[in-house]
Scaffold this motif. Structure first.
Motif, PDB file in Angstrom:
ATOM      1  N   GLU A   1       0.823  -1.207   0.000  1.00 31.94           N
ATOM      2  CA  GLU A   1       0.000   0.000   0.000  1.00 31.94           C
ATOM      3  C   GLU A   1       0.859   1.260   0.000  1.00 31.94           C
ATOM      4  O   GLU A   1       0.614   2.197  -0.770  1.00 31.94           O
ATOM      5  CB  GLU A   1      -0.940   0.004   1.211  1.00 31.94           C
ATOM      6  CG  GLU A   1      -1.952  -1.129   1.221  1.00 31.94           C
ATOM      7  CD  GLU A   1      -2.900  -1.091   0.031  1.00 31.94           C
ATOM      8  OE1 GLU A   1      -3.083   0.000  -0.568  1.00 31.94           O
ATOM      9  OE2 GLU A   1      -3.451  -2.148  -0.311  1.00 31.94           O
TER      10      GLU A   1
ATOM     11  N   SER B   1       2.746  -6.594 -12.784  1.00 34.44           N
ATOM     12  CA  SER B   1       2.488  -7.840 -12.052  1.00 34.44           C
ATOM     13  C   SER B   1       3.366  -8.987 -12.530  1.00 34.44           C
ATOM     14  O   SER B   1       3.582  -9.954 -11.791  1.00 34.44           O
ATOM     15  CB  SER B   1       1.010  -8.226 -12.171  1.00 34.44           C
ATOM     16  OG  SER B   1       0.602  -8.266 -13.529  1.00 34.44           O
TER      17      SER B   1
ATOM     18  N   ASP C   1       0.950 -10.188  -4.285  1.00 33.20           N
ATOM     19  CA  ASP C   1      -0.221  -9.354  -4.038  1.00 33.20           C
ATOM     20  C   ASP C   1      -0.654  -8.592  -5.292  1.00 33.20           C
ATOM     21  O   ASP C   1      -1.843  -8.278  -5.444  1.00 33.20           O
ATOM     22  CB  ASP C   1       0.039  -8.369  -2.904  1.00 33.20           C
ATOM     23  CG  ASP C   1      -0.083  -9.022  -1.534  1.00 33.20           C
ATOM     24  OD1 ASP C   1      -0.608 -10.155  -1.463  1.00 33.20           O
ATOM     25  OD2 ASP C   1       0.343  -8.409  -0.537  1.00 33.20           O
TER      26      ASP C   1
ATOM     27  N   ARG D   1      -2.732 -11.096  -7.122  1.00 31.62           N
ATOM     28  CA  ARG D   1      -4.019 -11.318  -6.451  1.00 31.62           C
ATOM     29  C   ARG D   1      -4.934 -10.097  -6.550  1.00 31.62           C
ATOM     30  O   ARG D   1      -6.157 -10.241  -6.489  1.00 31.62           O
ATOM     31  CB  ARG D   1      -3.787 -11.673  -4.982  1.00 31.62           C
ATOM     32  CG  ARG D   1      -3.256 -13.073  -4.759  1.00 31.62           C
ATOM     33  CD  ARG D   1      -3.316 -13.456  -3.300  1.00 31.62           C
ATOM     34  NE  ARG D   1      -2.329 -12.747  -2.497  1.00 31.62           N
ATOM     35  CZ  ARG D   1      -1.121 -13.223  -2.205  1.00 31.62           C
ATOM     36  NH1 ARG D   1      -0.749 -14.406  -2.667  1.00 31.62           N
ATOM     37  NH2 ARG D   1      -0.287 -12.525  -1.466  1.00 31.62           N
ATOM     38  N   ARG D   2      -4.338  -8.913  -6.694  1.00 31.18           N
ATOM     39  CA  ARG D   2      -5.128  -7.667  -6.725  1.00 31.18           C
ATOM     40  C   ARG D   2      -4.792  -6.885  -7.986  1.00 31.18           C
ATOM     41  O   ARG D   2      -4.141  -5.831  -7.925  1.00 31.18           O
ATOM     42  CB  ARG D   2      -4.841  -6.838  -5.485  1.00 31.18           C
ATOM     43  CG  ARG D   2      -5.221  -7.498  -4.169  1.00 31.18           C
ATOM     44  CD  ARG D   2      -4.729  -6.649  -2.998  1.00 31.18           C
ATOM     45  NE  ARG D   2      -5.128  -5.258  -3.149  1.00 31.18           N
ATOM     46  CZ  ARG D   2      -4.579  -4.249  -2.461  1.00 31.18           C
ATOM     47  NH1 ARG D   2      -3.589  -4.485  -1.613  1.00 31.18           N
ATOM     48  NH2 ARG D   2      -4.985  -3.002  -2.648  1.00 31.18           N
TER      49      ARG D   2
ATOM     50  N   ALA E   1      -5.081  -2.989  -8.269  1.00 30.97           N
ATOM     51  CA  ALA E   1      -4.401  -2.102  -7.315  1.00 30.97           C
ATOM     52  C   ALA E   1      -3.585  -1.014  -7.990  1.00 30.97           C
ATOM     53  O   ALA E   1      -3.327   0.032  -7.391  1.00 30.97           O
ATOM     54  CB  ALA E   1      -3.498  -2.932  -6.399  1.00 30.97           C
TER      55      ALA E   1
END
Length: 363
Positions: A126, A153, A163, A166-167, A170
């Protein structure tokens, strides 16, 4: 590529560090001959971690001081950036974390920090994405590109960031901020970023490009096409529609290979005829599928772009192509039966076979 980090570069890095008060004892003892690039980077990074001051602040200060010399540039910065990240993560403080991102943004102006930032993403996704989103407004194109390239990614050669897989949504704010960037270098990274997303969430990639096409600028169609290239090859209906490929009424004769036995190092040639049997003009994405023989003897397909054509109702176009089996580092070729197929707007048509042979087997 392995030679990009060699003894001469390591010696130059050692001299630059000595100028700013770092005694490069471990660095000067490094030997990288006969090692691959990734291993060379790791060995140099480990030596830097021995030579640099133990605290993050002092180590970062030494790197910034070295940066004042324009000779502190190029491939030597890859292991330097990795060492900075190592020190920051070992320090464990938010202040060190943020400062390390600032150092990466500084170093990336002379060599991309896209590999080093992967560990920052894994440590705090984040916060790293928040900072990277801010980089999209940087006046420096290399920093803007780092925002996109470093957060891909499936970045080649780089450490994975689970992550991000998976996201996949984002990083949308980053690519939406940069798809109209003034720099082709940045725009190409954005297109590759969205192409990566299409592997994990095809519909999201199509949604992103649809948003771009609703707010297009001069370069947007080219960026969109590059971003959707994998989905186009896979026949994703919305991706095809977004790029204007339409029509599914075709007669395809072929593909037909011209030689049944192709020596390693030579090329296979093929041709095909495509007729629009519909009642409307059809804009077509034409690809060929080469089914390579693996070491285990099975055929594995790889799709290659062939042409984009507008075919009038009743018209026939002839396409031909040559694919060379010359030696290359990105693919190994294995003798035996291979096959070639054709795709028109994502739909398979036809197939022909040939044998790849050793040159001494040629008649």
């Amino acid at each position: 590529m392995d030679e990009m980090v060699d003894a001469a570069l390591i010696g130059q890095l050692a001299r630059l560090l000595r100028q700013v008060g770092v005694e490069p004892t471990a660095l000067e003892a490094v030997r990288v001959a006969d090692q691959k690039l990734r291993r060379r980077v790791d060995v140099v990074r480990d030596a830097l971690l021995v030579d640099l001051p133990p605290g993050y602040g002092e180590a970062a200060a030494a790197v910034r001081a070295a940066f004042s010399d324009e000779a502190f540039t190029g491939w030597m910065l890859w292991p330097v950036s990795e060492a900075v990240v190592d020190r920051a993560l070992a320090a464990g403080s938010a202040r060190s974390f943020d400062d390390a991102l600032d150092v990466l943004a500084l170093l990336t102006t002379r060599l991309s920090g896209e590999f080093a930032i992967r560990r920052m993403l894994n440590a705090d996704l984040e916060r790293t994405l928040e900072v990277a989103t801010g980089w999209t407004r940087s006046p420096d194109l290399h920093v803007r590109r780092l925002a996109s390239e470093g957060t891909r990614s499936h970045l080649p050669w780089a450490a994975g960031v689970p992550d991000l897989v998976r996201r996949p949504g984002a990083t949308r704010a980053i690519v939406d901020a940069l798809y109209t960037d003034d720099s082709e270098y940045v725009r190409r990274s954005v297109a590759n970023h969205v192409n990566d997303l299409s592997r994990d969430d095809p519909d999201l990639a199509a949604d992103i490009v649809a948003g771009w096409l609703d707010r297009p600028e001069e370069n947007t169609p080219r960026v969109a096409g590059h971003a959707l290239r994998t989905l186009i090859k896979k026949g994703h209906p919305r991706a095809l529609a977004l790029m204007g490929f339409e029509g599914d009424e075709f007669r395809v004769d072929g593909p037909t290979v011209t030689e049944r036995r192709v020596p390693l190092g030579a090329a296979v040639d093929f041709t095909a005829r495509i007729t629009n049997t519909g009642t409307r003009p059809a804009r077509t994405a034409i690809d060929f599928v080469l089914h390579f023989r693996t070491a285990r003897g099975v055929l594995r397909p790889k799709v290659f772009k062939l042409a984009s054509l507008l075919i009038a109702p009743g018209d026939t176009v002839v396409v031909d192509k040559s694919y060379s089996f010359h030696a290359r580092t990105t693919r190994s070729f294995h003798p035996g039966e291979h096959a070639i197929g054709l795709q028109v707007n994502g739909r398979p048509h036809g197939r022909d076979t040939f044998h790849l042979i050793q040159p001494e087997e040629s008649p």
